[in-house]
Motif scaffolding. Structure first.
Motif, PDB file in Angstrom:
ATOM      1  N   TYR A 120       0.924  -1.239  -0.045  1.00  0.00           N
ATOM      2  CA  TYR A 120       0.042   0.005  -0.037  1.00  0.00           C
ATOM      3  C   TYR A 120       1.098   1.173  -0.026  1.00  0.00           C
ATOM      4  CZ  TYR A 120      -3.452   3.560   1.263  1.00  0.00           C
ATOM      5  OH  TYR A 120      -4.302   4.748   1.334  1.00  0.00           O
ATOM      6  N   ALA A 121       1.994   1.325   0.745  1.00  0.00           N
ATOM      7  CA  ALA A 121       2.738   2.415   0.688  1.00  0.00           C
ATOM      8  C   ALA A 121       3.453   2.617  -0.524  1.00  0.00           C
ATOM      9  CB  ALA A 121       3.912   2.160   1.835  1.00  0.00           C
ATOM     10  N   ALA A 122       3.730   1.627  -1.261  1.00  0.00           N
ATOM     11  CA  ALA A 122       4.406   1.869  -2.593  1.00  0.00           C
ATOM     12  C   ALA A 122       3.165   2.528  -3.494  1.00  0.00           C
ATOM     13  CB  ALA A 122       4.650   0.583  -3.244  1.00  0.00           C
ATOM     14  N   ARG A 123       1.886   2.084  -3.442  1.00  0.00           N
ATOM     15  CA  ARG A 123       0.858   2.626  -4.234  1.00  0.00           C
ATOM     16  C   ARG A 123       0.691   4.019  -4.009  1.00  0.00           C
ATOM     17  NH1 ARG A 123      -2.227  -1.020  -7.552  1.00  0.00           N
ATOM     18  NH2 ARG A 123      -3.724   0.679  -7.632  1.00  0.00           N
ATOM     19  N   CYS A 124       0.651   4.383  -2.802  1.00  0.00           N
ATOM     20  CA  CYS A 124       0.161   5.820  -2.318  1.00  0.00           C
ATOM     21  C   CYS A 124       1.502   6.678  -2.187  1.00  0.00           C
ATOM     22  CB  CYS A 124      -0.667   5.544  -1.133  1.00  0.00           C
ATOM     23  SG  CYS A 124       0.345   5.348   0.475  1.00  0.00           S
ATOM     24  N   GLY A 125       2.625   6.135  -2.243  1.00  0.00           N
ATOM     25  CA  GLY A 125       3.796   6.921  -2.192  1.00  0.00           C
ATOM     26  C   GLY A 125       4.406   7.509  -0.890  1.00  0.00           C
ATOM     27  N   ARG A 126       3.705   6.921   0.311  1.00  0.00           N
ATOM     28  CA  ARG A 126       4.068   7.410   1.544  1.00  0.00           C
ATOM     29  C   ARG A 126       4.004   6.119   2.674  1.00  0.00           C
ATOM     30  NH1 ARG A 126      -0.346   7.741   5.046  1.00  0.00           N
ATOM     31  NH2 ARG A 126      -2.217   8.062   4.116  1.00  0.00           N
ATOM     32  N   ALA A 145      -6.120   0.800  -1.297  1.00  0.00           N
ATOM     33  CA  ALA A 145      -6.091  -0.261  -0.006  1.00  0.00           C
ATOM     34  C   ALA A 145      -6.961  -1.393  -0.376  1.00  0.00           C
ATOM     35  CB  ALA A 145      -6.844   0.198   1.101  1.00  0.00           C
ATOM     36  N   ARG A 146      -7.956  -1.355  -1.236  1.00  0.00           N
ATOM     37  CA  ARG A 146      -8.759  -2.452  -1.784  1.00  0.00           C
ATOM     38  C   ARG A 146      -7.908  -3.385  -2.874  1.00  0.00           C
ATOM     39  NH1 ARG A 146     -12.248  -5.865   0.064  1.00  0.00           N
ATOM     40  NH2 ARG A 146     -13.554  -4.231   0.815  1.00  0.00           N
ATOM     41  N   THR A 147      -7.160  -2.654  -3.297  1.00  0.00           N
ATOM     42  CA  THR A 147      -6.499  -3.528  -4.617  1.00  0.00           C
ATOM     43  C   THR A 147      -5.329  -4.382  -3.910  1.00  0.00           C
ATOM     44  OG1 THR A 147      -6.942  -1.733  -6.246  1.00  0.00           O
ATOM     45  CG2 THR A 147      -5.026  -2.953  -6.526  1.00  0.00           C
ATOM     46  N   VAL A 148      -4.728  -3.800  -2.964  1.00  0.00           N
ATOM     47  CA  VAL A 148      -3.623  -4.333  -2.102  1.00  0.00           C
ATOM     48  C   VAL A 148      -4.270  -5.394  -1.515  1.00  0.00           C
ATOM     49  CG1 VAL A 148      -1.859  -4.377  -0.427  1.00  0.00           C
ATOM     50  CG2 VAL A 148      -2.140  -2.619  -2.228  1.00  0.00           C
ATOM     51  N   TRP A 149      -5.423  -5.291  -0.818  1.00  0.00           N
ATOM     52  CA  TRP A 149      -6.107  -6.229   0.175  1.00  0.00           C
ATOM     53  C   TRP A 149      -6.532  -7.577  -0.466  1.00  0.00           C
ATOM     54  CZ3 TRP A 149      -6.019  -6.003   5.510  1.00  0.00           C
ATOM     55  CH2 TRP A 149      -6.762  -6.921   6.090  1.00  0.00           C
ATOM     56  N   ASP A 150      -7.211  -7.175  -1.634  1.00  0.00           N
ATOM     57  CA  ASP A 150      -7.830  -8.005  -2.439  1.00  0.00           C
ATOM     58  C   ASP A 150      -6.707  -9.222  -3.044  1.00  0.00           C
ATOM     59  OD1 ASP A 150     -10.319  -7.116  -2.132  1.00  0.00           O
ATOM     60  OD2 ASP A 150     -10.603  -6.251  -4.151  1.00  0.00           O
ATOM     61  N   ARG A 151      -5.580  -8.533  -3.408  1.00  0.00           N
ATOM     62  CA  ARG A 151      -4.419  -9.426  -4.012  1.00  0.00           C
ATOM     63  C   ARG A 151      -3.829 -10.151  -2.967  1.00  0.00           C
ATOM     64  NH1 ARG A 151       1.483  -7.133  -4.554  1.00  0.00           N
ATOM     65  NH2 ARG A 151       2.613  -8.751  -5.612  1.00  0.00           N
TER      66      ARG A 151
END
Length: 241
Positions: A120-126, A145-151
């Motif tokens: 998630y940190a990589a996707r949102c940049g922080r 968050a949903r994308t990371v969670w579903d994966r």
């Protein structure tokens, strides 16, 4: 962890290789010491006094910094010289991210609490404050968050389907820090696992009852057994030694 030889065979995170840990501790504290794997200790506790009490075929899967498993088959806690249960190193994404074990695409690189936080940190940049924050953002409708969670859920379901095909558990107990998300994790995980199975026995999937105390309680039960006293009574009908 080789329970029979009382040695720490291989710990990637700590750097131990074939360490006679029980003997070292016994020499240091001048008390009898029995050594076991933390996940198998957690399984012993859950199967004796927790969510899996009375189950003869259980897969205990704590999902936290890493992912592992302990197997109770026909009422016996399996050891296989300490090698059994490394669910976190089942490859779910061939050629994927490098794992600390040396392989690529292991379950731990996708579905551990650490991997979810990092993903998630990589996707949102922080940076964020752990997987619990990701879970909170999922519940509030955050798309990243949903994308990371579903994966992570999909990867975990894939590994559990493999384990179910091989071991036929009647019960899967999910523990560790990620299980604190409750039905946010368990509901989609049940659905994904159900989709992945065909002829296999379909296990009941539940949250661990003992939380982060399971390993400590299991260690206590193991010490009790080491004195010659059974950790379970005859009426429980389950042997976990």
């Amino acid at each position: 962890m080789d329970d029979q030889r009382q040695r720490a065979v291989h710990s990637v995170n700590i750097g131990w290789r074939d360490l006679p840990l029980a003997a070292r501790l016994q020499d240091a504290c001048r008390l009898p010491v029995t050594l076991g794997h933390d996940v198998r200790a957690g399984a012993l506790a859950e199967n004796t006094i927790g969510a899996a009490r009375g189950s003869r075929n259980t897969l205990f899967v704590p999902v936290g910094t890493g992912v592992s498993a302990a197997v109770i088959c026909d009422g016996r806690l399996l050891h296989a010289d300490g090698y059994v249960g490394e669910l976190g190193h089942v490859v779910v994404e061939p050629g994927g991210r490098q794992c600390a074990c040396g392989s690529r695409g292991c379950l731990e690189t996708v579905a551990s609490a650490a991997a979810i936080q990092e993903g998630y940190a990589a996707r949102c940049g922080r940076p964020i404050d752990g997987s619990a924050e990701v879970a909170d953002r999922v519940s509030r409708g955050d798309a990243d968050a949903r994308t990371v969670w579903d994966r992570a859920v999909a990867a975990l379901a894939t590994a559990l389907a493999t384990a179910t095909t091989m071991l036929a558990p009647e019960l899967i107990v999910i523990g560790g820090g990620l299980a604190e998300a409750g039905e946010l994790l368990l509901r989609p995980l049940r659905a994904r696992l159900d989709e992945a199975l065909t002829f296999q026995r379909r296990p009941l999937l539940v949250r661990a009852a003992l939380g982060d105390r399971s390993g400590c309680l299991g260690a206590g039960l193991s010490a009790w057994e080491a004195t010659g006293r059974p950790a379970v009574s005859e009426e429980d009908g389950v042997r976990t030694s």
